[in-house]
Every structure is written in C-alpha cells, then in structure tokens.
Design a protein around this motif. Structure first.
Motif: not given
Lengths: 217, 217
Positions: B46-47, B76
């Motif tokens: 997610f990042h 994403k």
C-alpha cells in the motif's frame, strides 16, 4: 449431428437409452439429418442385447450419476468392448459448484439436489470418483481429464447458457421434491435460487467441473 | 530462476516483499544464479516507493488473499503501470478443494483455515473474486483463466507434491490456532487431516483450482 456425420461417417453407431421416448426422438432427428450409420436400441444398461467383444468404443455421458451400481455398469460395458477397445465417460460433480457472491442458501439448495439424487440411488458427486470406478472395473490406462466451466460476465453466452439455463434451472427443478421431502424450507430454497441468479450479475462468477474419463478394455 | 534468466534477460525486474527476511533470501538466490537484472525492495504493497506509470507489467502471486483491502492494493498497483501496461494476478481458492473419499471432518479442517484467514483480514476464497476485483479496480480487458489441479494415483508426483506436501501440509499448519480459537475439537481436526491423506490412496482423488487473472491499465 454435424460432427457425427463428418467425423464418424464410416463408423457404425448404436445409440442406447432406457427411455423409449428418448430413443424415438433421437431416431427422428437422425432420419431428418439423413444419417444412415446410426442405429437405436432401447435398453437397460445392465441387460443389453449385444454380443461380447463387439464394439470398438463405448461412450457414456451423464448416465452413471443415476445408477445404484455404476461399477457394475462399467464392468458390463467392458464385456462389449473388443480387446483394446476404449471407453469414454463424462459426468458432472455438483460438489464442484462454487460461485461469487458465495451464499449458504444457494449451497443448501444445491445440496437438496445432491441429497435427492442420493435418495434415488444416484450420486451427483460422481465426477471425482471416475478414476477409481474405471480402475476398479478393470479398465487399463485410465486417464481423467476435468473440464472446468468458469463463468464471469465477460462470457455472456455462458452466463445465460450454463449458469442460468443449465445449472440453476436444474436446481430450480427440484424445488417441490426438496420441500416435500422436508430437506429445506421454501424461503431458504427460493433465496438460494435468487442467489444463484445473483452470480450472473456483472460482478458474479460461477464455477463447475465436468469430468471426462477414458480407459481401455 | 531459469525461466527468468532466459525469457526475461533483457527486462529489469523489481521484486517486492513485505518481509525483510524473504527479500534477503531471494536476493541471495539471485546472486548465486549470477543474475544481474533483478532488484529487490522490501515494502508494504500500500506504500511502495515507485514512480507512477513506470512499470510495463506487475505480477502478483498469493498476495491479495492476505490483504484486508485487496481492491485498494490493485488500484495502487495500477498507478505504477504505464498506460497499456498489464497485470497478472494468481490466487488460490480453498472453496475449490474437493476430493474422494469425501469427508465432513476434512471439510471442517479446511474451513478452519478459511475462517482463520478471514479473522486475520484475508480471504482464502479470493480466487473466484479476481474478475470483479480487477474490473472494479479499473483494469480493462480482464481475463480470468482458472488452472485446475486434478490429482489421482496415476499422477504420483502431484499426490506427493500437491495433495500431501502443499495442501494438506498447509491445513495441518493451522491445527494449534484452530483449536485455540475454538473453531474445532482436536479429534475432528485430526480425523480431517487423516481423511485428506486418505485421498492420496490408490483410489483417492483431489481437486483444487488456482485462478490466473490478467488485465490492462
């Protein structure tokens, strides 16, 4: 009929069913198609009037699932095959049905069909059993080839032709018997059918597997 | 590694995992294989520290099943794809497991794994959901291709490598958690595992399906 007339035009085919009506309907279609190499025989798979070792191939489709003694049927059919002759068996397996969105009611409705078929002496989960059945019946070189049907909304012909008109219609067909036998209450059954139709929506998916088994006498 | 080094020798590959350990192990294997086109990145899906629209292809395997927000992950990942770039996702679906002989205990043991994964925020039945997930995440031309594993005793390498050492071993692995969480009693669980091993006998069969989904950014 097209494939029969082109691929098997030099073969002699005997088509068997236990139902006189079905045999009559098939015979009419064959006459309409002007095919001359297909014969018909109404008969019970356990007592067929054929000569031992007289066939090159036996093809059995959606039959074993209805029999109390599928193993005995396979053993009988084997006696009609010439040495080295082959058999092809195709059966479904209702335990192979799963879908999105998942639904306990839909699973319960499907289970009614499985249970009713079991009470009638059949086995709606027979697909997964074809390998041991053919081996135990004495066939050699047994080979099972599952044919999975996967349906999502990118395949509208399968959504309509398989999920709706084949599988869900079949489950809908046991509504009255399932309720009469006390297997399920009407509300749960109807919710289950609604949920099966729900899997035909744009975000739904549906999976089912047919099993094709081949063996040698 | 062989396929990477031959098929993709002109590609630049970035391999991501959330576990530092797994990344270190993979990096060591790549060094041992003298591959020079593979980079590693420890990171949270997610990042990730990647530039938008910088990848031609994203490959995700056995990841979404563990995520609370698989849809967000797919969204994403899509931002990192160049226009027209593609994604491949592979996931299993434990609801696709069925076998002969059938066993309620074995089904109950499998259900423990599904329930534990759900309690951890994952979804062990995600394979059937890949089509709607990719479509909803905005991918185009989504195509799902199920890959069914069918095992009978004519395929000893699958009996050992898949039914025993992959699937049944994975279910065995949740024994303690399942009992501690009160999902099942030890006797039923152990009977279930015994029955899963029973499907690896000469007359047993085992079915499982992986889902491969492809889409375009």
């Amino acid at each position: 009929m097209r494939s029969v007339s082109t691929q098997y035009r030099n073969s002699s085919i005997v088509s068997v069913d236990i139902s006189e009506d079905s045999v009559a309907q098939a015979a009419q279609k064959v006459r309409a198609a002007a095919l001359t190499n297909i014969w018909f025989q109404q008969g019970d798979i356990f007592h067929l009037p054929f000569t031992a070792q007289s066939f090159d191939h036996v093809f059995v489709c959606f039959v074993l699932e209805h029999l109390k003694q599928p193993l005995v049927a396979l053993q009988k059919l084997k006696t009609y095959l010439k040495p080295g002759g082959t058999i092809t068996v195709i059966e479904g397996d209702h335990g192979s049905a799963y879908f999105h969105p998942d639904s306990e009611s839909a699973q319960a409705a499907i289970h009614c069909q499985v249970e009713l078929q079991a009470r009638a002496g059949g086995n709606a989960l027979i697909g997964r059993c074809l390998y041991p059945l053919l081996v135990t019946a004495g066939y050699r070189e047994v080979w099972v080839s599952p044919r999975m049907v996967y349906v999502d909304s990118s395949k509208p012909e399968l959504v309509d032709g398989f999920t709706k008109k084949t599988f869900t219609a079949m489950i809908e067909g046991v509504r009255q018997s399932a309720i009469e036998e006390g297997l399920i209450d009407p509300v749960t059954f109807d919710n289950g059918i609604k949920d099966l139709y729900r899997t035909t929506g744009p975000d739904g998916t549906f999976c089912y597997t047919f099993f094709k088994a081949m063996g040698k006498a």
